[in-house]
Design a protein around this motif. Structure first.
Motif, PDB file in Angstrom:
ATOM      1  N   SER A 119      12.000  13.271   0.259  1.00  0.00           N
ATOM      2  CA  SER A 119      12.944  13.318   1.365  1.00  0.00           C
ATOM      3  C   SER A 119      12.404  12.672   2.637  1.00  0.00           C
ATOM      4  CB  SER A 119      13.344  14.770   1.650  1.00  0.00           C
ATOM      5  OG  SER A 119      12.192  15.528   1.921  1.00  0.00           O
ATOM      6  N   ILE A 120      11.334  11.862   2.512  1.00  0.00           N
ATOM      7  CA  ILE A 120      10.848  11.200   3.713  1.00  0.00           C
ATOM      8  C   ILE A 120      11.743  10.012   4.055  1.00  0.00           C
ATOM      9  CG2 ILE A 120       8.412  11.823   3.823  1.00  0.00           C
ATOM     10  CD1 ILE A 120       7.804   9.529   1.962  1.00  0.00           C
ATOM     11  N   ASN A 121      11.828   9.746   5.321  1.00  0.00           N
ATOM     12  CA  ASN A 121      12.582   8.585   5.770  1.00  0.00           C
ATOM     13  C   ASN A 121      11.750   7.346   5.495  1.00  0.00           C
ATOM     14  OD1 ASN A 121      14.104   6.710   7.014  1.00  0.00           O
ATOM     15  ND2 ASN A 121      14.341   7.853   8.938  1.00  0.00           N
ATOM     16  N   THR A 122      12.215   6.505   4.607  1.00  0.00           N
ATOM     17  CA  THR A 122      11.382   5.387   4.159  1.00  0.00           C
ATOM     18  C   THR A 122      11.483   4.170   5.063  1.00  0.00           C
ATOM     19  OG1 THR A 122      13.168   4.718   2.720  1.00  0.00           O
ATOM     20  CG2 THR A 122      11.406   6.033   1.745  1.00  0.00           C
ATOM     21  N   GLY A 123      12.436   4.149   5.956  1.00  0.00           N
ATOM     22  CA  GLY A 123      12.569   3.004   6.846  1.00  0.00           C
ATOM     23  C   GLY A 123      12.949   1.758   6.069  1.00  0.00           C
ATOM     24  N   ASN A 124      12.504   0.627   6.575  1.00  0.00           N
ATOM     25  CA  ASN A 124      12.835  -0.636   5.915  1.00  0.00           C
ATOM     26  C   ASN A 124      12.017  -0.805   4.645  1.00  0.00           C
ATOM     27  OD1 ASN A 124      14.703  -1.422   7.799  1.00  0.00           O
ATOM     28  ND2 ASN A 124      13.148  -2.386   9.114  1.00  0.00           N
ATOM     29  N   ALA A 125      12.490  -1.691   3.783  1.00  0.00           N
ATOM     30  CA  ALA A 125      11.759  -1.988   2.556  1.00  0.00           C
ATOM     31  C   ALA A 125      10.387  -2.516   2.918  1.00  0.00           C
ATOM     32  CB  ALA A 125      12.527  -3.008   1.736  1.00  0.00           C
ATOM     33  N   GLN A 126       9.366  -1.957   2.254  1.00  0.00           N
ATOM     34  CA  GLN A 126       7.994  -2.349   2.571  1.00  0.00           C
ATOM     35  C   GLN A 126       7.548  -3.519   1.713  1.00  0.00           C
ATOM     36  OE1 GLN A 126       5.812   1.196   1.827  1.00  0.00           O
ATOM     37  NE2 GLN A 126       5.930   1.867   3.948  1.00  0.00           N
ATOM     38  N   ASP A 127       6.432  -4.053   2.092  1.00  0.00           N
ATOM     39  CA  ASP A 127       5.793  -5.057   1.262  1.00  0.00           C
ATOM     40  C   ASP A 127       5.404  -4.403  -0.066  1.00  0.00           C
ATOM     41  OD1 ASP A 127       4.442  -7.727   1.019  1.00  0.00           O
ATOM     42  OD2 ASP A 127       2.760  -6.363   0.654  1.00  0.00           O
ATOM     43  N   ALA A 128       5.552  -5.123  -1.134  1.00  0.00           N
ATOM     44  CA  ALA A 128       5.413  -4.537  -2.471  1.00  0.00           C
ATOM     45  C   ALA A 128       4.082  -3.826  -2.678  1.00  0.00           C
ATOM     46  CB  ALA A 128       5.610  -5.606  -3.529  1.00  0.00           C
ATOM     47  N   ASN A 129       3.020  -4.338  -2.085  1.00  0.00           N
ATOM     48  CA  ASN A 129       1.703  -3.773  -2.385  1.00  0.00           C
ATOM     49  C   ASN A 129       1.132  -2.908  -1.264  1.00  0.00           C
ATOM     50  OD1 ASN A 129       1.558  -4.871  -4.972  1.00  0.00           O
ATOM     51  ND2 ASN A 129       1.023  -6.863  -4.099  1.00  0.00           N
ATOM     52  N   SER A 130       1.988  -2.426  -0.379  1.00  0.00           N
ATOM     53  CA  SER A 130       1.447  -1.660   0.738  1.00  0.00           C
ATOM     54  C   SER A 130       1.020  -0.251   0.319  1.00  0.00           C
ATOM     55  CB  SER A 130       2.459  -1.588   1.877  1.00  0.00           C
ATOM     56  OG  SER A 130       3.605  -0.930   1.419  1.00  0.00           O
ATOM     57  N   THR A 131       1.574   0.258  -0.776  1.00  0.00           N
ATOM     58  CA  THR A 131       1.117   1.545  -1.302  1.00  0.00           C
ATOM     59  C   THR A 131       0.494   1.300  -2.667  1.00  0.00           C
ATOM     60  OG1 THR A 131       3.000   2.570  -0.221  1.00  0.00           O
ATOM     61  CG2 THR A 131       1.793   3.923  -1.790  1.00  0.00           C
ATOM     62  N   PRO A 132      -0.823   1.137  -2.691  1.00  0.00           N
ATOM     63  CA  PRO A 132      -1.435   0.798  -3.986  1.00  0.00           C
ATOM     64  C   PRO A 132      -1.386   1.986  -4.950  1.00  0.00           C
ATOM     65  CG  PRO A 132      -3.051   0.680  -2.183  1.00  0.00           C
ATOM     66  CD  PRO A 132      -1.812   1.284  -1.630  1.00  0.00           C
ATOM     67  N   VAL A 133      -1.004   1.721  -6.183  1.00  0.00           N
ATOM     68  CA  VAL A 133      -0.970   2.739  -7.231  1.00  0.00           C
ATOM     69  C   VAL A 133      -1.764   2.204  -8.417  1.00  0.00           C
ATOM     70  CG1 VAL A 133       0.490   4.108  -8.755  1.00  0.00           C
ATOM     71  CG2 VAL A 133       1.332   3.466  -6.499  1.00  0.00           C
ATOM     72  N   PRO A 134      -2.774   2.933  -8.853  1.00  0.00           N
ATOM     73  CA  PRO A 134      -3.534   2.454 -10.013  1.00  0.00           C
ATOM     74  C   PRO A 134      -2.622   2.321 -11.229  1.00  0.00           C
ATOM     75  CG  PRO A 134      -4.559   4.401  -9.035  1.00  0.00           C
ATOM     76  CD  PRO A 134      -3.243   4.223  -8.365  1.00  0.00           C
ATOM     77  N   LYS A 135      -2.929   1.349 -12.066  1.00  0.00           N
ATOM     78  CA  LYS A 135      -2.043   1.066 -13.202  1.00  0.00           C
ATOM     79  C   LYS A 135      -1.858   2.283 -14.099  1.00  0.00           C
ATOM     80  CE  LYS A 135      -1.166  -2.048 -17.032  1.00  0.00           C
ATOM     81  NZ  LYS A 135      -0.040  -1.236 -17.420  1.00  0.00           N
ATOM     82  N   GLU A 136      -2.960   3.007 -14.323  1.00  0.00           N
ATOM     83  CA  GLU A 136      -2.877   4.150 -15.220  1.00  0.00           C
ATOM     84  C   GLU A 136      -1.867   5.188 -14.718  1.00  0.00           C
ATOM     85  OE1 GLU A 136      -6.028   7.202 -17.131  1.00  0.00           O
ATOM     86  OE2 GLU A 136      -6.884   5.295 -16.471  1.00  0.00           O
ATOM     87  N   ALA A 137      -1.938   5.467 -13.410  1.00  0.00           N
ATOM     88  CA  ALA A 137      -1.010   6.437 -12.818  1.00  0.00           C
ATOM     89  C   ALA A 137       0.406   5.898 -12.870  1.00  0.00           C
ATOM     90  CB  ALA A 137      -1.420   6.751 -11.391  1.00  0.00           C
ATOM     91  N   ALA A 138       0.552   4.609 -12.575  1.00  0.00           N
ATOM     92  CA  ALA A 138       1.888   4.014 -12.590  1.00  0.00           C
ATOM     93  C   ALA A 138       2.489   4.101 -13.991  1.00  0.00           C
ATOM     94  CB  ALA A 138       1.815   2.561 -12.132  1.00  0.00           C
ATOM     95  N   ASP A 139       1.662   3.809 -15.007  1.00  0.00           N
ATOM     96  CA  ASP A 139       2.155   3.868 -16.387  1.00  0.00           C
ATOM     97  C   ASP A 139       2.590   5.273 -16.763  1.00  0.00           C
ATOM     98  OD1 ASP A 139       1.728   1.210 -16.700  1.00  0.00           O
ATOM     99  OD2 ASP A 139      -0.091   1.397 -17.928  1.00  0.00           O
TER     100      ASP A 139
END
Ligand code: HEM
Ligand code: FES
Lengths: 262, 258
Positions: free
Chosen positions: B139-159
């Protein structure tokens, strides 16, 4: 404290109680089995009878025993309540049902009820008798140098001392005299009864099925599901709790029954 | 090509649960349907039966469907004793070649106190919506679309998060479970957020609220039978349920919600 109450009345909190009590009961089974293998010693029950004294007089063990009775009750009541609630979640069943799960995982309450019947019979027989009823004494005379049993003698019914065990060393003869309540004899007599032996064996089969699912299930409930440790949990659950422990327990009544045949 | 060695034109006996509405008694009605092609989907087969029913001036069988490509989770049928039938796919992705000419197929609705029947095979799954509404979002206000890599997520967690997010909310897990438990669904919804950085801020309150709503709806508890995961068309794993349990214990211990 209301959060704690709400936690334990949630579906996950109730299962946590099942897992903690169930795994505690598993640890008890290990101790109980190891202790009871003394029934197999060829010492006319001396080691077993002495063990029975320790198990009912050591204060620490007494405290753990009270916890054990409480956990058996809690596990049973919670298990049956859960089974009832879970049934209510599906008031109308399916006409055709091809379940892709294991039978034992779906029938833990039935298996548990068999174990419960067993526990009532088992405890009213040995536990109640030993703690509250008459158990005759037996006198063992050992030669402490050779470790040989010199003689044994069942004490008369009139023999009664306050203590559960009397130990005495005769320095001139080098004989150790032990007079102890003969629970071994009660076990021996009880298992000459075939229906009782069959009840015990059947119950151990039920226990095996309860634990082939239950042990692993308990870890999952605790949230302990990890590729590194799952094989160990599976191995211990199947090898130790579903095979070895029920088999050793079942061997006890069978051993005495066969012995009684001659 | 054809798995079931079925004839090009199959004739089937269909035992279908018919129920006018929530308050009337239902019963099985048996239909014989000819001219079924092995290449049809299960839903297309029911469409043909319905067309015949309409032509005969009978009430067609109500069933839920939408995308018909296995991604929306609408289609819900308990086919021959299994949710979505014999293959681990949604009913819309099930082909008639999975059956044989002359088969009798029993079709029932999902059975759960928390999924009341609306009509025939259509059940009310809004309990799932209410569970998600209780906290299955950020429920956070996300504002404008961010740059794709501004929140790094390790591949394992993303998978892993992605595998949980594959849940389409069809309810097969509830239908399969002997306790009509929704734990696989709820655990997938909790996991997909708990595994990602964006989900951290509301992690505790989310687990507490979603589990509370799940209990409120009247779903059963988890007996760890594994039927849910075995029947899930998206193969959602039981590890999610273990994770949900951890999340819930942690939340109950640490949240300020006393
Ligand atoms: C020596 C005796 C027993 C041991 C060692 C034992 C052990 C266990 C364990 C480890 C579990 C798994 C808990 C989990 O899934 O998180 C379990 C589950 C269960 N036990 Fe027992 N149990 C015993 C006796 C009983 C008795 C007497 C009953 C009641 C009649 C019972 C009923 C149940 C039920 C219903 C479950 C499944 C709960 C569920 O998953 O929904 N058990 N038991
Ligand atoms: S209709 Fe969308 S998943 Fe089947």
């Amino acid at each position: 404290m209301s959060w704690l109450l709400r936690f334990f009345s949630s579906s996950i909190g109730k299962k946590l109680i099942m897992a903690l009590t169930g795994l505690f009961l598993c640890s008890f089974l290990v101790v109980h089995m190891i202790g009871n293998t003394q029934l197999f010693y060829a010492d006319q029950g001396l080691a077993f009878n002495k063990y029975a004294v320790i198990m009912t007089s050591n204060p620490l063990i007494e405290i753990i025993s009270i916890g054990l009775y409480f956990f058996i009750l809690l596990h049973t009541v919670q298990g049956l309540l859960l089974a009832y609630k879970n049934r209510q979640a599906r008031p109308v069943g399916y006409a055709k049902f091809n379940n892709s799960s294991r039978w034992q995982s779906r029938n833990m309450a039935i298996l548990g009820t068999i174990i419960l019947v067993f526990l009532v019979v088992h405890m009213s027989r040995f536990w109640y008798q030993y703690r509250f009823d008459y158990v005759p004494y037996k006198k063992y005379v050992e030669n402490i140098q050779t470790g040989q049993m010199v003689s044994t003698q069942a004490m008369a019914e009139s023999y009664a001392v306050k203590r559960r065990i009397v130990e005495d060393l005769d320095e001139t003869t080098g004989h150790k005299v032990t007079i102890v309540r003969d629970l071994y004899k009660e076990v021996e007599v009880a298992f000459q009864n075939l229906p009782l032996v069959l009840l015990y064996v059947l119950s151990m089969v039920a226990l095996a099925y309860h634990l082939v699912h239950g042990f692993q299930s308990g870890f999952q409930t605790l949230g302990l599901n990890h590729p590194k440790y799952n094989p160990l949990v599976r191995w211990v659950g199947v090898g130790l709790f579903a095979i070895l422990i029920p088999a050793v327990f079942a061997a006890m009544p069978i051993y005495f029954y066969v012995k009684s045949l001659g | 090509m054809a798995e079931g060695h079925s004839a090009d034109n199959m004739t089937l006996t269909l035992k279908v649960w018919r129920q006018k509405n929530r308050n009337t008694e239902g019963r099985f009605v048996t239909y014989t349907l000819g001219g079924v092609s092995p290449d049809m989907s299960f839903l297309e087969m029911v469409d043909i039966l319905n067309t015949q029913l309409i032509e005969r001036n009978e009430e067609p069988i109500a069933f839920d469907h939408d995308c018909r490509e296995g991604i929306c989770g609408s289609c819900a049928m308990y086919i021959n004793g299994r949710p979505h039938g014999p293959k681990q796919v949604t009913a819309c992705q099930l082909h008639m070649r999975s059956f044989n000419d002359g088969d009798t197929i029993t079709i029932e609705p999902w059975r759960a106190a928390a999924f009341p029947i609306i009509k025939d095979l259509s059940v009310d799954r809004s309990a799932f919506d209410r569970i998600v509404a209780a906290g299955g979002y950020i429920s956070i206000n996300t504002g404008n679309a961010q740059d794709a890599n501004s929140t790094p997520v390790p591949k394992e967690a993303a998978d892993e998060a992605f595998m949980a997010a594959a849940c389409i909310g069809c309810g097969a897990c509830v239908a399969a479970c002997k306790n009509a438990s929704a734990m696989l669904f709820v655990s997938a919804k909790i996991s997909q957020l708990a595994l990602l950085p964006q989900g951290q801020a509301e992690r505790r309150i989310r687990a507490e609220k979603m589990v509370a709503q799940m209990d409120e709806e009247g779903f059963g508890a988890c007996s760890n039978t594994g039927a849910c995961s075995a029947e899930c068309p998206k193969g959602i794993s039981m590890t999610n349920i273990a994770r949900m349990n951890r999340e819930y214990y942690g939340a109950k211990l640490k949240s300020t919600n006393v």
